[in-house]
Scaffold this motif. Structure first.
Motif, PDB file in Angstrom:
ATOM      1  N   LEU A 146      -3.618 -13.503 -21.441  1.00  0.00           N
ATOM      2  CA  LEU A 146      -3.769 -13.775 -22.876  1.00  0.00           C
ATOM      3  C   LEU A 146      -3.255 -15.179 -23.203  1.00  0.00           C
ATOM      4  N   ASN A 147      -3.409 -15.571 -24.461  1.00  0.00           N
ATOM      5  CA  ASN A 147      -2.914 -16.876 -24.946  1.00  0.00           C
ATOM      6  C   ASN A 147      -3.450 -18.046 -24.116  1.00  0.00           C
ATOM      7  N   THR A 148      -4.635 -17.900 -23.571  1.00  0.00           N
ATOM      8  CA  THR A 148      -5.144 -18.949 -22.681  1.00  0.00           C
ATOM      9  C   THR A 148      -6.601 -19.260 -22.978  1.00  0.00           C
ATOM     10  N   ASP A 149      -6.862 -20.529 -23.251  1.00  0.00           N
ATOM     11  CA  ASP A 149      -8.246 -20.989 -23.367  1.00  0.00           C
ATOM     12  C   ASP A 149      -8.794 -21.105 -21.947  1.00  0.00           C
ATOM     13  N   TYR A 150     -10.009 -20.609 -21.726  1.00  0.00           N
ATOM     14  CA  TYR A 150     -10.524 -20.597 -20.345  1.00  0.00           C
ATOM     15  C   TYR A 150     -10.579 -22.004 -19.754  1.00  0.00           C
ATOM     16  N   LYS A 151     -10.736 -23.004 -20.634  1.00  0.00           N
ATOM     17  CA  LYS A 151     -10.860 -24.367 -20.110  1.00  0.00           C
ATOM     18  C   LYS A 151      -9.609 -24.814 -19.361  1.00  0.00           C
ATOM     19  N   GLU A 152      -8.458 -24.212 -19.757  1.00  0.00           N
ATOM     20  CA  GLU A 152      -7.195 -24.578 -19.105  1.00  0.00           C
ATOM     21  C   GLU A 152      -7.140 -24.101 -17.653  1.00  0.00           C
ATOM     22  N   ILE A 153      -7.879 -23.031 -17.342  1.00  0.00           N
ATOM     23  CA  ILE A 153      -7.692 -22.417 -16.016  1.00  0.00           C
ATOM     24  C   ILE A 153      -8.959 -22.346 -15.163  1.00  0.00           C
ATOM     25  N   VAL A 154     -10.093 -22.666 -15.794  1.00  0.00           N
ATOM     26  CA  VAL A 154     -11.356 -22.398 -15.105  1.00  0.00           C
ATOM     27  C   VAL A 154     -11.478 -23.133 -13.768  1.00  0.00           C
ATOM     28  N   ASP A 155     -10.890 -24.326 -13.678  1.00  0.00           N
ATOM     29  CA  ASP A 155     -11.014 -25.082 -12.429  1.00  0.00           C
ATOM     30  C   ASP A 155      -9.944 -24.699 -11.406  1.00  0.00           C
ATOM     31  N   SER A 156      -8.888 -24.029 -11.868  1.00  0.00           N
ATOM     32  CA  SER A 156      -7.795 -23.745 -10.928  1.00  0.00           C
ATOM     33  C   SER A 156      -7.797 -22.304 -10.424  1.00  0.00           C
ATOM     34  N   ILE A 157      -8.569 -21.422 -11.060  1.00  0.00           N
ATOM     35  CA  ILE A 157      -8.598 -20.025 -10.586  1.00  0.00           C
ATOM     36  C   ILE A 157      -9.960 -19.760  -9.940  1.00  0.00           C
ATOM     37  N   PRO A 158      -9.966 -19.562  -8.618  1.00  0.00           N
ATOM     38  CA  PRO A 158     -11.245 -19.370  -7.922  1.00  0.00           C
ATOM     39  C   PRO A 158     -11.933 -18.074  -8.360  1.00  0.00           C
ATOM     40  N   HIS A 159     -13.234 -18.173  -8.615  1.00  0.00           N
ATOM     41  CA  HIS A 159     -14.018 -17.005  -9.023  1.00  0.00           C
ATOM     42  C   HIS A 159     -15.470 -17.261  -8.633  1.00  0.00           C
ATOM     43  N   LYS A 160     -16.205 -16.158  -8.428  1.00  0.00           N
ATOM     44  CA  LYS A 160     -17.604 -16.326  -8.012  1.00  0.00           C
ATOM     45  C   LYS A 160     -18.531 -16.466  -9.224  1.00  0.00           C
ATOM     46  N   PHE A 161     -18.284 -15.657 -10.251  1.00  0.00           N
ATOM     47  CA  PHE A 161     -19.156 -15.660 -11.430  1.00  0.00           C
ATOM     48  C   PHE A 161     -18.307 -15.729 -12.689  1.00  0.00           C
ATOM     49  N   MET A 162     -18.934 -16.202 -13.754  1.00  0.00           N
ATOM     50  CA  MET A 162     -18.226 -16.198 -15.034  1.00  0.00           C
ATOM     51  C   MET A 162     -19.083 -15.472 -16.079  1.00  0.00           C
ATOM     52  N   ILE A 163     -18.401 -14.718 -16.940  1.00  0.00           N
ATOM     53  CA  ILE A 163     -19.080 -14.117 -18.098  1.00  0.00           C
ATOM     54  C   ILE A 163     -18.387 -14.690 -19.321  1.00  0.00           C
ATOM     55  N   TYR A 164     -19.163 -15.279 -20.208  1.00  0.00           N
ATOM     56  CA  TYR A 164     -18.606 -15.996 -21.347  1.00  0.00           C
ATOM     57  C   TYR A 164     -19.015 -15.297 -22.640  1.00  0.00           C
ATOM     58  N   THR A 165     -18.023 -14.965 -23.485  1.00  0.00           N
ATOM     59  CA  THR A 165     -18.338 -14.256 -24.744  1.00  0.00           C
ATOM     60  C   THR A 165     -17.877 -15.031 -25.983  1.00  0.00           C
ATOM     61  N   GLY A 166     -17.475 -16.290 -25.809  1.00  0.00           N
ATOM     62  CA  GLY A 166     -17.067 -17.111 -26.962  1.00  0.00           C
ATOM     63  C   GLY A 166     -18.287 -17.768 -27.604  1.00  0.00           C
ATOM     64  N   PRO A 167     -18.064 -18.657 -28.557  1.00  0.00           N
ATOM     65  CA  PRO A 167     -19.198 -19.328 -29.220  1.00  0.00           C
ATOM     66  C   PRO A 167     -19.981 -20.186 -28.237  1.00  0.00           C
ATOM     67  N   VAL A 168     -21.304 -20.037 -28.244  1.00  0.00           N
ATOM     68  CA  VAL A 168     -22.134 -20.696 -27.232  1.00  0.00           C
ATOM     69  C   VAL A 168     -22.116 -22.216 -27.398  1.00  0.00           C
ATOM     70  N   ASP A 169     -22.055 -22.703 -28.649  1.00  0.00           N
ATOM     71  CA  ASP A 169     -22.072 -24.159 -28.839  1.00  0.00           C
ATOM     72  C   ASP A 169     -20.800 -24.804 -28.287  1.00  0.00           C
ATOM     73  N   ALA A 170     -19.677 -24.104 -28.413  1.00  0.00           N
ATOM     74  CA  ALA A 170     -18.406 -24.640 -27.903  1.00  0.00           C
ATOM     75  C   ALA A 170     -18.467 -24.789 -26.383  1.00  0.00           C
ATOM     76  N   TYR A 171     -19.108 -23.802 -25.707  1.00  0.00           N
ATOM     77  CA  TYR A 171     -19.192 -23.859 -24.248  1.00  0.00           C
ATOM     78  C   TYR A 171     -19.861 -25.155 -23.796  1.00  0.00           C
ATOM     79  N   PHE A 172     -20.893 -25.553 -24.528  1.00  0.00           N
ATOM     80  CA  PHE A 172     -21.648 -26.756 -24.141  1.00  0.00           C
ATOM     81  C   PHE A 172     -21.185 -27.998 -24.900  1.00  0.00           C
ATOM     82  N   ASN A 173     -19.930 -27.965 -25.355  1.00  0.00           N
ATOM     83  CA  ASN A 173     -19.350 -29.109 -26.071  1.00  0.00           C
ATOM     84  C   ASN A 173     -20.238 -29.610 -27.203  1.00  0.00           C
TER      85      ASN A 173
END
Ligand code: FAD
Ligand code: UDP
Length: 382
Positions: free
Chosen positions: A212-239
């Motif tokens: 909790l208390n974590t924006d995915y952008k803070e950890i996405v590059d440091s936590i290895p994962h095969k797939f991502m499922i994103y449920t936040g605002p779509v425009d924010a994802y694409f800056n």
């Protein structure tokens, strides 16, 4: 290594985390920038000991047996049929507009057949129902449209109903019978111990880790994962590369009152007075026994947490561009109300998430449950 990084612990993220962990043996990390799970359906006991919904009143209703049975694995239910009154011309009358509404407002004693004629005599001819204004004036005429819909919609969306898709006001039907329930779905019930307890159960699988208390952008590059499922605002994802998608927000003002009930029904709508749209008295929804109750006022606003996509053609155009980007991604999936820019109720988000789970299993048929390799066909039997 996580199989899935899931961004957002609301209905969309939690359903997928639960399915992927318990039915496909996947290792899941679900994260949320808020300090709690449950997304906008989160509820908690306030300092007066009353169960309230932090992000406004959430009433569960669905026609889908699959969705209801799915959620029933994680909670028992309390039957609850929501009722709403609207404050119009100094009276509190039932909404959706029905036979009782008309008889009460106009001092009449019409039958169902007669009220049908009453509506027909006032209805305006609309060649193609396109906007939220068309839906209402073509059914009940301009006077009732102005009393019940015009002011409420302008407050809620800061747009005239003529600027919104028909689907928005079409959520509130017109009836010629005396049914004064807000919803007519087959299943109408509230999680007996609240939404948060239901989410806790969904996410209590050993394969699911919660952050909790974590924006995915803070950890996405440091936590290895095969797939991502994103449920936040779509425009924010694409800056915001194609510009900001409008989302409508609300400010909630809670008040605890020294009475078992504050008003006659769960919700009272104020289409024409006050800066807020509605007041909800939580104890109707939760059935809690307590000498006091808590109410919430909803004040619409443009800025703040994104709560509502705004259904209108120009926004659909922007979303279409973002959707093309999402469709081109191979290891990231977009699901839920904010990520697919759809004015979805909770049950629709659950259904959308269960559908995505099935698709994921078709794309990655081989999986492991309790260390054993199984195929999709075996999973579907379980
Ligand atoms: P959300 O619940 O919004 O979850 C998305 C999560 O993603 C959020 O918790 C957010 O914090 C997180 N997130 C976003 N960006 C990031 C990031 N960068 N990093 C980490 N986490 C992130 N539906 C009904 O069926 N009945 C009702 O009565 C009803 N009433 C409603 C009343 C109001 C006022 C509102 C706003 C909605 C209502 N809904 C109702 C709709 C319901 O809230 C949604 O359908 C449902 O909650 C959507 O779930 P979701 O998982 O798609 O999104
Ligand atoms: N609406 C209205 N008057 C009402 C109730 C609803 O004009 O008394 C319109 C308004 O535009 C609102 C929409 O219908 O945003 C959908 O109403 P609903 O109660 O479904 O809104 P939600 O619970 O999703 O906020």
């Amino acid at each position: 290594m996580f199989d899935y990084l899931i961004v957002g612990a609301g209905f969309a993220g939690s359903v997928l985390a639960e399915r992927l962990a318990s039915k496909a043996g996947k290792k899941v990390l679900i994260i949320d920038q808020r300090n709690h799970i449950g997304g906008n359906a989160y509820d908690y006991y306030n300092k007066d000991g009353i169960l309230v919904h932090k992000y406004g009143p959430h009433i569960f209703h669905t026609n889908s047996k699959d969705v209801f049975e799915y959620l029933s694995q994680f909670t028992p239910w309390r039957q609850y049929e929501h009722k709403v009154l609207a404050s119009v011309d100094g009276q509190l009358v039932p909404i959706p507009i029905n036979l009782n509404t008309i008889n009460q407002m106009y001092g009449l004693n019409l039958s169902s057949d007669q009220v049908e004629d009453f509506f027909a005599s006032r209805a305006e001819k609309v060649s193609r129902v396109v906007t939220s204004e068309d839906v209402v004036v073509s059914k009940v005429g301009r006077e009732l449209y102005e009393k019940f819909f015009k002011g409420y919609t302008r407050k809620q969306w800061d747009l005239d109903p003529s600027e919104l898709d028909a689907s928005v006001t079409a959520r509130v039907p017109t009836r010629t019978n005396k049914d004064d329930r807000y919803f007519t779905d087959t299943y109408q019930a509230m999680p007996l111990y609240g939404y948060t307890k239901m989410f806790e159960k969904m996410l209590s699988h050993p394969n699911i880790k919660i952050m909790l208390n974590t924006d995915y952008k803070e950890i996405v590059d440091s936590i290895p994962h095969k797939f991502m499922i994103y449920t936040g605002p779509v425009d924010a994802y694409f800056n915001y590369c194609y510009g900001k998608l409008p989302y409508r927000s609300l400010e909630f003002k809670f008040e605890t009152v020294e009475a078992e009930k504050y008003q006659q029904t769960g919700t009272v709508n104020y289409p024409n007075e006050h800066p807020y749209t509605r007041i909800t008295d939580f104890k109707y929804l939760t059935g809690q026994k307590h000498p006091k109750t808590t109410i919430v006022y909803e004040y619409p606003k443009a800025e703040g947490d994104p709560y509502y996509p705004v259904p209108r053609p120009e926004n659909a155009e922007i979303y279409k561009k973002y959707q093309q980007l999402t469709a081109a991604m191979t290891n990231t999936y977009f699901v839920g109300r904010l990520a697919t820019y759809k004015y979805y109720n909770m049950d629709q988000v659950v259904a959308q998430s269960l559908t995505l789970f099935k698709k994921l299993m078709q794309r990655q048929p081989e999986t492991h449950v309790n260390g054993q390799k199984v195929t999709t066909s075996k999973l579907q039997q379980s």
